[in-house]
Design an enzyme around this catalytic site. Structure first.
Site, mmCIF file in Angstrom:
data_model
loop_
_atom_site.group_PDB
_atom_site.id
_atom_site.type_symbol
_atom_site.label_atom_id
_atom_site.label_comp_id
_atom_site.label_asym_id
_atom_site.label_seq_id
_atom_site.Cartn_x
_atom_site.Cartn_y
_atom_site.Cartn_z
ATOM 1 N N ASN A 17 0.899 -1.234 -0.009
ATOM 2 C CA ASN A 17 0.292 0.063 -0.057
ATOM 3 C C ASN A 17 0.753 1.064 -0.051
ATOM 4 O OD1 ASN A 17 -1.924 2.218 0.326
ATOM 5 N ND2 ASN A 17 -2.624 1.456 2.355
ATOM 6 N N LYS A 32 0.103 4.216 -0.388
ATOM 7 C CA LYS A 32 -0.492 5.355 0.190
ATOM 8 C C LYS A 32 -0.393 6.676 -0.643
ATOM 9 C CE LYS A 32 -0.392 3.304 4.830
ATOM 10 N NZ LYS A 32 -0.223 3.590 6.300
ATOM 11 N N HIS A 76 -9.432 0.854 5.082
ATOM 12 C CA HIS A 76 -8.164 1.068 5.831
ATOM 13 C C HIS A 76 -8.469 1.842 6.929
ATOM 14 C CE1 HIS A 76 -4.070 2.241 6.680
ATOM 15 N NE2 HIS A 76 -3.681 1.214 6.077
ATOM 16 N N GLU A 118 -6.876 4.205 8.108
ATOM 17 C CA GLU A 118 -6.779 5.651 7.932
ATOM 18 C C GLU A 118 -7.961 6.221 7.426
ATOM 19 O OE1 GLU A 118 -1.964 5.405 7.371
ATOM 20 O OE2 GLU A 118 -3.572 5.626 5.641
ATOM 21 N N GLU A 165 -5.173 -5.520 10.838
ATOM 22 C CA GLU A 165 -4.320 -4.316 10.961
ATOM 23 C C GLU A 165 -4.423 -3.864 12.297
ATOM 24 O OE1 GLU A 165 -2.549 -2.473 7.028
ATOM 25 O OE2 GLU A 165 -4.532 -1.454 7.374
ATOM 26 N N GLY A 195 2.660 1.870 11.081
ATOM 27 C CA GLY A 195 3.400 3.189 11.014
ATOM 28 C C GLY A 195 4.249 3.506 12.332
ATOM 29 N N SER A 200 3.553 -2.451 10.405
ATOM 30 C CA SER A 200 4.982 -2.427 10.296
ATOM 31 C C SER A 200 5.637 -3.846 10.168
ATOM 32 C CB SER A 200 5.370 -2.172 11.928
ATOM 33 O OG SER A 200 5.158 -0.838 12.255
#
Length: 254
Positions: free
Chosen positions: A12, A14, A98, A100, A170, A176, A216
């Site tokens: 991904n 992003k 996702h 985010e 996730e 991250g 990660s």
């Protein structure tokens, strides 16, 4: 590494990579991964690069994914991208829900389910993301959160559609941050999701659905994570932006 289900590892990207940078990365990946057959390899560039990247992966073992799509097929929805728009440029996967987008765009499980239906209608395989935030993990609510998100995000899908959906676990606290769920934590969450799919449908669907880990993932932990019995791949963020690290994750998973 012998697995019951074929691994699927997706990158991904992003909001990274210009078109030129994306093409440079794809060229390197095609060289580094040319002989890989044991893993389904997917890259998800920004929308601006999808069309050009699609031309360079058509004859390779790399498949193309989008980072999002609309639940609508057409209409007055400024700024949205329909499934048919990306299917026409050889997009075969799409990331939905996702963390985010759940956080910043306030996407709900109901909306994600609508998008998943639209993806399947266009023969695009959704990668549906689920996962708890740190406060929920610390409060012992991981399974409660996963139960709600999986049931809601996959609502109304047929058995065959669920089998062709990839679920990406996730843990939001590991995205991250440099933190990674322990092998025991990752396996427990993946097993819970698989058993949940079994209660929603049946044991055959649960056995066939692929569940990725995301959070990660890097070359140094890929082998341990991919070796877990219920982990069927990875959704990779930052480490997918450099050809060597993404290729090493894939090679270390075999």
């Amino acid at each position: 590494m012998k697995k019951e289900r074929k691994l699927i590892i997706a990158g991904n990207w992003k909001m990274h990579k210009t078109v030129a940078e994306a093409l440079d990365l794809v060229r390197d990946l095609k060289i580094d991964l040319a002989n890989i057959k044991e893993v389904d390899i997917v890259i998800c560039p920004p929308f601006t690069a999808l069309s050009e990247v699609s031309k360079h992966v058509l004859a390779s073992n790399i498949r193309l994914g989008a980072q999002n799509m609309s639940e609508h097929n057409f209409g007055a929805y400024t700024g949205e991208i329909a499934a048919g728009d990306v299917e026409g440029i050889s997009v075969r996967y799409v990331i939905l829900g996702h963390s985010e987008r759940r956080q910043y765009q306030k996407e709900t499980d109901e909306l994600i389910s609508k998008k998943a239906h639209a993806a399947h209608a266009a023969s695009i395989k959704p990668i549906v993301c689920v996962g708890e935030i740190l406060a929920e993990r610390e409060a012992g609510e991981t399974e409660k959160v996963l139960d709600r998100q999986v049931r809601g995000s996959l609502a109304g899908l047929t058995k065959q559609q669920v089998e062709e959906t990839i679920i990406a676990y996730e843990p939001v606290w590991a995205i991250g941050t440099g933190k990674t769920a322990t092998a025991a934590q990752a396996q427990a969450a993946h097993l819970f999701i698989r058993q949940l799919v079994g209660t929603m449908h049946d044991e055959t669907v649960a056995r066939r659905v692929r569940i990725q880990y995301g959070g990660s993932v890097k070359p140094s932990n890929a082998r341990e994570l991919m070796g877990l019995p219920d982990v069927d791949g990875a959704l990779v963020g930052g480490a997918s932006l450099e050809a060597r690290s993404f290729a090493d994750i894939i090679k270390n998973s075999i």
